[in-house]
Design a protein around this motif. Structure first.
Motif, PDB file in Angstrom:
ATOM      1  N   GLY A   1       0.815  -1.213   0.000  1.00 43.90           N
ATOM      2  CA  GLY A   1       0.000   0.000   0.000  1.00 43.90           C
ATOM      3  C   GLY A   1       0.841   1.251   0.000  1.00 43.90           C
ATOM      4  O   GLY A   1       1.369   1.668  -1.024  1.00 43.90           O
ATOM      5  N   SER A   2       0.996   1.875   1.179  1.00 37.97           N
ATOM      6  CA  SER A   2       1.723   3.129   1.268  1.00 37.97           C
ATOM      7  C   SER A   2       2.561   3.159   2.538  1.00 37.97           C
ATOM      8  O   SER A   2       2.341   2.381   3.470  1.00 37.97           O
ATOM      9  N   ALA A   3       3.530   4.069   2.553  1.00 42.29           N
ATOM     10  CA  ALA A   3       4.395   4.239   3.708  1.00 42.29           C
ATOM     11  C   ALA A   3       4.717   5.721   3.861  1.00 42.29           C
ATOM     12  O   ALA A   3       4.897   6.433   2.873  1.00 42.29           O
ATOM     13  N   HIS A   4       4.815   6.163   5.132  1.00 37.34           N
ATOM     14  CA  HIS A   4       5.042   7.575   5.424  1.00 37.34           C
ATOM     15  C   HIS A   4       6.120   7.713   6.485  1.00 37.34           C
ATOM     16  O   HIS A   4       6.171   6.932   7.438  1.00 37.34           O
ATOM     17  N   ALA A   5       6.999   8.703   6.314  1.00 38.62           N
ATOM     18  CA  ALA A   5       8.006   9.028   7.327  1.00 38.62           C
ATOM     19  C   ALA A   5       8.244  10.532   7.294  1.00 38.62           C
ATOM     20  O   ALA A   5       8.079  11.180   6.247  1.00 38.62           O
ATOM     21  N   ALA A   6       8.630  11.117   8.436  1.00 37.05           N
ATOM     22  CA  ALA A   6       8.894  12.550   8.506  1.00 37.05           C
ATOM     23  C   ALA A   6       9.825  12.843   9.668  1.00 37.05           C
ATOM     24  O   ALA A   6       9.901  12.065  10.632  1.00 37.05           O
ATOM     25  N   ASP A   7      10.537  13.991   9.591  1.00 37.60           N
ATOM     26  CA  ASP A   7      11.474  14.363  10.659  1.00 37.60           C
ATOM     27  C   ASP A   7      11.226  15.758  11.209  1.00 37.60           C
ATOM     28  O   ASP A   7      12.055  16.305  11.932  1.00 37.60           O
TER      29      ASP A   7
ATOM     30  N   GLU B   1      10.830  18.683   9.428  1.00 41.16           N
ATOM     31  CA  GLU B   1      10.995  19.667   8.364  1.00 41.16           C
ATOM     32  C   GLU B   1      10.783  19.074   6.979  1.00 41.16           C
ATOM     33  O   GLU B   1      10.519  19.784   6.020  1.00 41.16           O
ATOM     34  N   ARG B   2      10.890  17.767   6.886  1.00 38.69           N
ATOM     35  CA  ARG B   2      10.751  17.096   5.594  1.00 38.69           C
ATOM     36  C   ARG B   2      10.196  15.698   5.842  1.00 38.69           C
ATOM     37  O   ARG B   2      10.179  15.211   6.980  1.00 38.69           O
ATOM     38  N   GLY B   3       9.741  15.084   4.779  1.00 32.72           N
ATOM     39  CA  GLY B   3       9.208  13.737   4.910  1.00 32.72           C
ATOM     40  C   GLY B   3       9.076  13.108   3.542  1.00 32.72           C
ATOM     41  O   GLY B   3       9.495  13.676   2.523  1.00 32.72           O
ATOM     42  N   LEU B   4       8.510  11.915   3.522  1.00 30.66           N
ATOM     43  CA  LEU B   4       8.210  11.267   2.257  1.00 30.66           C
ATOM     44  C   LEU B   4       6.981  10.397   2.415  1.00 30.66           C
ATOM     45  O   LEU B   4       6.654   9.926   3.507  1.00 30.66           O
ATOM     46  N   PHE B   5       6.296  10.236   1.320  1.00 24.27           N
ATOM     47  CA  PHE B   5       5.109   9.388   1.276  1.00 24.27           C
ATOM     48  C   PHE B   5       5.219   8.529   0.028  1.00 24.27           C
ATOM     49  O   PHE B   5       5.222   9.046  -1.092  1.00 24.27           O
ATOM     50  N   ALA B   6       5.370   7.217   0.223  1.00 26.26           N
ATOM     51  CA  ALA B   6       5.494   6.275  -0.887  1.00 26.26           C
ATOM     52  C   ALA B   6       4.166   5.575  -1.099  1.00 26.26           C
ATOM     53  O   ALA B   6       3.514   5.159  -0.135  1.00 26.26           O
ATOM     54  N   GLN B   7       3.777   5.422  -2.343  1.00 25.90           N
ATOM     55  CA  GLN B   7       2.431   4.936  -2.683  1.00 25.90           C
ATOM     56  C   GLN B   7       2.523   3.954  -3.843  1.00 25.90           C
ATOM     57  O   GLN B   7       2.938   4.318  -4.946  1.00 25.90           O
TER      58      GLN B   7
ATOM     59  N   TYR C   1       6.265  10.899  -2.886  1.00 28.18           N
ATOM     60  CA  TYR C   1       6.134  12.343  -2.743  1.00 28.18           C
ATOM     61  C   TYR C   1       7.109  12.795  -1.654  1.00 28.18           C
ATOM     62  O   TYR C   1       6.954  12.447  -0.481  1.00 28.18           O
ATOM     63  N   LEU C   2       8.097  13.565  -2.043  1.00 28.52           N
ATOM     64  CA  LEU C   2       9.083  14.116  -1.116  1.00 28.52           C
ATOM     65  C   LEU C   2       8.529  15.434  -0.593  1.00 28.52           C
ATOM     66  O   LEU C   2       8.306  16.372  -1.364  1.00 28.52           O
TER      67      LEU C   2
END
Length: 399
Positions: free
Chosen positions: A224-230, A232-238, A248-249
């Motif tokens: 499905g999807s995965a999300h991570a963030a710190d 100030e920035r993050g990513l969302f993989a789909q 999406y960076l």
């Protein structure tokens, strides 16, 4: 309101219209925008024998990529497809396994994990292009008029309205429905509002042939999807269908951050080097989601309309979807557009006049969208918050 099928005719300028106190016997309804909202509205209207024409600026149905994956909710997007008679066809295409969601830290450790139960259909996934094709195939031949870029909407509030396209042609309509997205040209006929930058920008990256070319990323993201963030920035993989994936960076940066760093959108290697510096504290495995993409990056700054966004009622123009209530991508976009489309179409079916239908629709849609927009105001920034263990937030929603 009578609902015989008709063919809209082109004119070179406005002609005298019907009296504003009654509905025309053969109402001319024009929808601007062949996205999910506009096409859903057209499909439901045609299901009830109401003629409608959709105008879209794309040269044809296959002229550009339609975007990533959508999760259609059972209480809005799926509800609209049921009224459109397309729910079974949707489930034949939908990916229930796409409901899997993972929350990761910047080292790639799993902090939260949702696996759909067997038979779970609350939010199945479908590629945006597949949904559009499904809706297009359901419409009568010739419903969508391609290569029509709207320039302006003119004419009296009581109608008829004149649609002027950039090629100089004009069309008269008794009702104009703006389903033309964030930069709606129809919106100007009822509202001066324009989208504003939220402070968060997405950079889209594409990955192909996932199982063969990117097996480690398949293992990291799941089905499905995965999300991570710190912070100030993050990513969302789909994951998408056909072995594709989009990432999406997400960054808290000025809207012109690419140019401000001396880069150009087509400078893939330069942008990649900049990203490696910005995400230097992330693990090598997570950095592959940032650097192993197949092809260029696509800059997508996030915009939103003022909250609340309302306008004075006009019986001849209304808006739906992002044209009416553009918000951060937190799970409401396409689903709300399709719910808008369902409710507007139902109002047109059951109301005695076009004006009554528009008023009934807006009395429901405007308060609902204003409440949702208030809840999501500032939400773009929250997508960059560091998730904690067991955090159920999984970044931007697919819709």
């Amino acid at each position: 309101m009578d609902r015989p099928t008709h063919t809209q005719t082109r004119t070179t300028g406005p002609e005298p219209g019907p009296t504003p106190t009654t509905a025309p016997p053969h109402p001319r309804i024009s929808i601007i925008g062949a996205g999910p909202g506009g096409l859903t509205c057209a499909r439901i209207l045609q299901q009830h024998g109401i003629a409608v024409t959709v105008y879209d600026r794309d040269p044809d149905a296959n002229s550009r990529d339609q975007g990533g994956s959508l999760d259609l909710h059972e209480d809005d997007g799926q509800l609209a497809l049921r009224d459109a008679g397309l729910l079974d066809a949707f489930f034949a295409l939908a990916r229930v396994e796409g409901q899997e969601m993972r929350g990761l830290d910047r080292a790639g450790n799993v902090l939260a994990h949702h696996l759909p139960d067997e038979g779970e259909t609350a939010r199945p996934e479908i590629d945006r292009g597949q949904l559009r094709d499904l809706l297009l195939r359901s419409l009568a031949a010739g419903t969508v008029q391609w290569a029509h870029t709207l320039e302006s909407v003119s004419g009296p509030a009581d109608g008829p309205r004149t649609l002027t396209f950039t090629d100089g042609t004009c069309v008269e309509a008794d009702l104009v429905i703006g389903a033309d997205g964030a930069f709606s040209r129809v919106r100007a006929a009822v509202s001066p509002a324009t989208p504003q930058y939220t402070g968060v920008s997405f950079l889209e990256a594409w990955f192909d042939d996932m199982e063969t070319a990117h097996p480690e990323l398949c293992e990291l993201v799941g089905k499905g999807s995965a999300h991570a963030a710190d912070g100030e920035r993050g990513l969302f993989a789909q994951r998408n269908s056909g072995g594709h994936m989009r990432v999406y960076l997400m960054q808290h940066v000025p809207a012109d951050w690419i140019a401000a760093n001396g880069l150009r959108p087509e400078d893939t290697e330069g942008i990649r080097a900049h990203l490696l510096s910005a995400y230097a504290a992330w693990s090598p495995g997570m950095l592959r989601l940032i650097t192993d993409n197949d092809g260029p990056y696509v800059d997508r700054p996030l915009l939103a309309l003022p909250v609340p966004h309302t306008w004075e009622h006009s019986p001849s123009v209304t808006l739906l979807g992002d044209a009416a209530h553009l918000m951060p991508p937190l799970g409401v976009g396409v689903n709300l557009a399709m719910l808008d489309a369902r409710e507007l179409a139902r109002a047109l079916v059951h109301s005695p006049t076009l004006g009554d239908a528009v008023r009934d629709y807006e009395q429901t849609m405007l308060p609902r969208s204003a409440e949702m927009a208030r809840r999501l105001e500032g939400g773009a920034r929250s997508m960059l918050d560091v998730p904690g263990p067991g955090d159920e937030r999984h970044g931007p929603a697919r819709s």
